[in-house]
Scaffold this motif. Structure first.
Motif, mmCIF file in Angstrom:
data_model
loop_
_atom_site.group_PDB
_atom_site.id
_atom_site.type_symbol
_atom_site.label_atom_id
_atom_site.label_comp_id
_atom_site.label_asym_id
_atom_site.label_seq_id
_atom_site.Cartn_x
_atom_site.Cartn_y
_atom_site.Cartn_z
ATOM 1 N N HIS A 148 0.825 -1.207 0.000
ATOM 2 C CA HIS A 148 0.000 0.000 0.000
ATOM 3 C C HIS A 148 0.861 1.261 0.000
ATOM 4 C CE1 HIS A 148 -2.030 3.329 2.125
ATOM 5 N NE2 HIS A 148 -3.072 2.963 1.409
ATOM 6 N N ASP A 149 1.856 1.295 0.919
ATOM 7 C CA ASP A 149 2.661 2.502 1.079
ATOM 8 C C ASP A 149 3.523 2.788 -0.139
ATOM 9 O OD1 ASP A 149 1.526 2.786 3.497
ATOM 10 O OD2 ASP A 149 3.335 2.613 4.697
ATOM 11 N N MET A 150 3.991 1.740 -0.822
ATOM 12 C CA MET A 150 4.806 1.960 -2.015
ATOM 13 C C MET A 150 3.952 2.346 -3.217
ATOM 14 S SD MET A 150 7.816 -0.908 -1.875
ATOM 15 C CE MET A 150 9.161 -0.766 -0.692
ATOM 16 N N ARG A 151 2.755 1.778 -3.286
ATOM 17 C CA ARG A 151 1.892 2.112 -4.422
ATOM 18 C C ARG A 151 1.385 3.547 -4.350
ATOM 19 N NH1 ARG A 151 0.184 -2.193 -7.541
ATOM 20 N NH2 ARG A 151 0.841 -4.225 -6.769
ATOM 21 N N THR A 152 1.263 4.073 -3.123
ATOM 22 C CA THR A 152 0.763 5.447 -2.989
ATOM 23 C C THR A 152 1.674 6.450 -3.705
ATOM 24 O OG1 THR A 152 -0.348 4.917 -0.910
ATOM 25 C CG2 THR A 152 0.128 7.236 -1.330
ATOM 26 N N PRO A 153 2.988 6.503 -3.404
ATOM 27 C CA PRO A 153 3.835 7.450 -4.149
ATOM 28 C C PRO A 153 4.029 7.036 -5.603
ATOM 29 C CG PRO A 153 5.183 6.099 -2.697
ATOM 30 C CD PRO A 153 3.750 5.820 -2.334
ATOM 31 N N MET A 154 4.064 5.726 -5.872
ATOM 32 C CA MET A 154 4.218 5.290 -7.266
ATOM 33 C C MET A 154 3.034 5.742 -8.108
ATOM 34 S SD MET A 154 7.030 3.975 -8.094
ATOM 35 C CE MET A 154 6.459 3.483 -9.714
ATOM 36 N N ASN A 155 1.844 5.723 -7.519
ATOM 37 C CA ASN A 155 0.665 6.203 -8.228
ATOM 38 C C ASN A 155 0.821 7.678 -8.581
ATOM 39 O OD1 ASN A 155 -2.177 5.916 -9.135
ATOM 40 N ND2 ASN A 155 -2.580 7.353 -7.469
ATOM 41 N N GLY A 156 1.377 8.445 -7.625
ATOM 42 C CA GLY A 156 1.617 9.858 -7.907
ATOM 43 C C GLY A 156 2.661 10.064 -8.986
ATOM 44 N N ILE A 157 3.758 9.286 -8.914
ATOM 45 C CA ILE A 157 4.830 9.412 -9.906
ATOM 46 C C ILE A 157 4.315 9.082 -11.305
ATOM 47 C CG2 ILE A 157 7.042 8.442 -10.669
ATOM 48 C CD1 ILE A 157 7.660 8.016 -7.640
ATOM 49 N N CYS A 184 8.781 10.989 -4.990
ATOM 50 C CA CYS A 184 10.070 10.282 -5.017
ATOM 51 C C CYS A 184 10.752 10.338 -3.659
ATOM 52 C CB CYS A 184 10.982 10.892 -6.080
ATOM 53 S SG CYS A 184 10.499 10.519 -7.772
ATOM 54 N N LYS A 185 10.711 11.493 -3.012
ATOM 55 C CA LYS A 185 11.335 11.640 -1.696
ATOM 56 C C LYS A 185 10.658 10.735 -0.679
ATOM 57 C CE LYS A 185 13.033 16.356 -2.336
ATOM 58 N NZ LYS A 185 12.809 17.793 -2.034
ATOM 59 N N TYR A 186 9.329 10.675 -0.739
ATOM 60 C CA TYR A 186 8.628 9.802 0.194
ATOM 61 C C TYR A 186 8.964 8.328 -0.060
ATOM 62 C CZ TYR A 186 5.135 6.868 2.264
ATOM 63 O OH TYR A 186 4.533 5.855 2.947
ATOM 64 N N LEU A 187 8.991 7.930 -1.340
ATOM 65 C CA LEU A 187 9.309 6.543 -1.673
ATOM 66 C C LEU A 187 10.715 6.184 -1.189
ATOM 67 C CD1 LEU A 187 8.425 3.943 -3.056
ATOM 68 C CD2 LEU A 187 9.280 4.853 -5.218
ATOM 69 N N LEU A 188 11.655 7.102 -1.357
ATOM 70 C CA LEU A 188 13.028 6.859 -0.890
ATOM 71 C C LEU A 188 13.067 6.747 0.631
ATOM 72 C CD1 LEU A 188 16.025 6.581 -1.559
ATOM 73 C CD2 LEU A 188 16.208 9.077 -1.446
ATOM 74 N N SER A 189 12.317 7.598 1.327
ATOM 75 C CA SER A 189 12.296 7.529 2.795
ATOM 76 C C SER A 189 11.686 6.212 3.257
ATOM 77 C CB SER A 189 11.515 8.707 3.376
ATOM 78 O OG SER A 189 10.124 8.555 3.189
ATOM 79 N N LEU A 190 10.671 5.732 2.533
ATOM 80 C CA LEU A 190 10.051 4.452 2.874
ATOM 81 C C LEU A 190 11.054 3.312 2.724
ATOM 82 C CD1 LEU A 190 7.567 2.714 3.531
ATOM 83 C CD2 LEU A 190 7.044 2.705 1.086
ATOM 84 N N ILE A 191 11.792 3.311 1.614
ATOM 85 C CA ILE A 191 12.801 2.273 1.383
ATOM 86 C C ILE A 191 13.877 2.325 2.463
ATOM 87 C CG2 ILE A 191 14.634 1.511 -0.190
ATOM 88 C CD1 ILE A 191 12.811 2.508 -2.497
ATOM 89 N N ASN A 192 14.373 3.536 2.751
ATOM 90 C CA ASN A 192 15.431 3.680 3.764
ATOM 91 C C ASN A 192 14.956 3.239 5.142
ATOM 92 O OD1 ASN A 192 17.302 4.648 1.937
ATOM 93 N ND2 ASN A 192 16.808 6.785 2.300
#
Length: 513
Positions: A148-157, A184-192
């Motif tokens: 869910h959390d990764m798809r949210t920013p990916m949907n925006g991108i 992109c910043k949010y997705l990177l923070s999620l990964i980190n």
């Protein structure tokens, strides 16, 4: 000896030594015999003590009635019941279970006159299955949350990229690009955060202390937060009164991670025009240790008492009007707590809905020699006229890095693998390259091996030319591998332009000095 006598001896030895729970009861649930294991289960020293006693004499009322009810069903049906799980008497407050089979006992006329039960303690197996089930549920919950959390920013991108491609309005395209950048910043923070949490949970994270100037550390945090705070016109009141700054030994990256997380949360949940206080006080000092109290206080929306009780749990989030519009991973405070635990520091959170939040950290800093100044690059970095060897195999990464460097006036030579990088450096005029940017994972020869080969070349510049790793390998042990291979720094992808420029400037200046 008669056959019946032989069988009687065999049966007695079997009942004495079998690990199984075996018992025989009549139609009134009164025991006629049992194995030694079953006798010990109910607190008797021998099976003889059981004879003539019922379940009501041996077990607590609830368990006794449970056994008697099962017996009545079997006596009524006359059909064996095989391998079903039933409770055993608790031991030390812990629940226990048996896999039990029950059979009707019949007389010569075929009438059911009693019951024979055979069971085995499977408590350990049940506990393992429960643990495995809990682990599987936790894994499923984690994957569902991450999906869910990764798809949210990916949907925006994806969405704003398509809108940008379909638009001819430059102003509108810039707005879309800003939203893509935020995603992109949010997705990177999620990964980190996910990688950090994974390493912390598996005890693979280690602290890497280094000598740091404490004033430089706290000042850099204030400077780092300025762009975020200015967007919401939030005042940051930094108060370091009475603190004697100097060189300390800490893991700079982890301390910054903790404080940036807390300051960012304060900014996120403080309304436009609000105020954040960043206070450092010296509690005591000795020859080797100083203890500081760091307080971050805001006049934001605050938190409920219910949420405060679980604030350090992974994925914990209190939903409100702010984070409904601004997503977060829910991992930040869990990571903060675990890092501080590793450092032997404490954290306390006080908050009230509608009034704000106050977070207090008490942490020991070890004194170190010197002033700990890092010699960071100035804000206006001049790299014009420099020449860099870029060792990178991915065309997109080559294109992006070249553009970033050429914007600063840097001449860039490209090598598409480690072997080509070593050959280009070897063939260059001595001092021809001011620095080498080295990807780690490359074909033919990887970046670690390429760095080692460059350092072994029989030429003076091979020993001191800055070699900087640029890689997606972000763990602390990856950094150690880069340093062990002779590299001077380790930058993780995606590259932040300022971070890249500062690293190049700092290391090039160090060689010049």
């Amino acid at each position: 000896m008669k056959a019946n006598d032989i069988m009687s001896c065999y049966l007695k030895e079997f009942l004495r030594n079998t690990p199984d729970f075996i018992c025989v009861k009549d139609k009134d649930s009164v025991y006629a015999g049992a194995s030694q294991t079953f006798a010990e289960l109910v607190g008797c020293s021998s099976p003889a003590e059981l004879v003539g006693r019922s379940d009501r004499d041996l077990f607590d009322p609830e368990l006794a009635e449970h056994y008697i009810a099962d017996d009545k069903k079997l006596l009524a049906s006359g059909v064996p019941v095989l391998d079903y799980i039933e409770p055993l008497p608790e031991s030390g407050g812990h629940k226990r279970y048996s896999s039990t089979s029950k059979y009707p006992v019949r007389d010569a006329a075929g009438e059911v006159i009693g019951i024979c039960a055979v069971g085995r303690d499977i408590t350990a197996q049940i506990e393992l299955e429960n643990e495995a089930g809990s682990a599987q549920r936790a894994k499923s919950d984690f994957l569902a949350r991450m999906s869910h959390d990764m798809r949210t920013p990916m949907n925006g991108i994806v969405g704003f990229t398509k809108l940008s491609l379909d638009s001819d309005d430059i102003g509108q395209i810039k707005e879309y690009l800003h939203k893509i950048d935020d995603s992109c910043k949010y997705l990177l923070s999620l990964i980190n955060d996910t990688l950090d949490m994974s390493k912390i949970e598996s005890d693979k994270i280690t602290l890497k202390p280094e000598v740091v100037n404490s004033k430089e550390l706290f000042d850099s945090l204030v400077e780092l937060m300025e762009p975020t705070l200015s967007e919401k016109n939030i005042t940051l009141a930094a108060d370091f009164e009475g603190v004697e700054f100097g060189a300390i030994m800490i893991d700079r990256v982890r301390v910054q991670q903790v404080l940036v997380n807390l300051l960012s949360n304060a900014a996120k949940f403080t309304p436009y025009g609000g105020r954040i206080e960043f206070i450092v006080r010296r509690l005591f000092t000795s020859d080797k240790i100083s203890r500081d109290r760091i307080t971050i206080r805001d006049n934001g929306i605050g938190m409920s008492e219910e949420f405060l009780a679980k604030i350090f749990e992974p994925f914990a989030q209190e939903y409100n009007d702010v984070n409904a519009a601004t997503v977060g991973t829910g991992l930040g405070m869990a990571i903060v707590k675990r890092i501080l635990d590793l450092m032997g520091a404490t954290i306390e959170v006080k908050s009230r809905r509608g009034e704000g939040t106050e977070i207090t950290i008490e942490i020991d800093f070890e004194h170190a020699g010197g002033d700990g100044a890092s010699g960071c690059a100035p804000s206006n970095i001049d790299l014009s006229g420099r020449r860099v060897l870029l060792c990178e195999d991915h065309p997109l990464n080559v294109q992006i890095t070249k553009i970033l460097l050429e914007k600063k006036g840097v001449a860039v030579d490209v090598a598409l693998n480690g072997r080509e990088g070593v050959e280009k450096f070897s063939a260059s005029q001595e001092g021809g390259y001011d620095a080498v940017l080295m990807d780690v994972r490359m074909p033919v020869l990887d970046g670690l091996a390429a760095a080692e080969e460059i350092r072994r070349l029989a030429r003076a510049d091979a020993r001191n030319v800055p070699i900087i790793a640029i890689t997606a390998n972000a763990f602390s042990d990856d950094v150690e591998k880069s340093k062990a291979a002779g590299m001077d720094d380790h930058l993780t992808k995606p590259l932040e332009p300022r971070q890249l420029y500062e690293a190049l400037y700092r290391h090039i200046q160090k060689v010049k000095e």
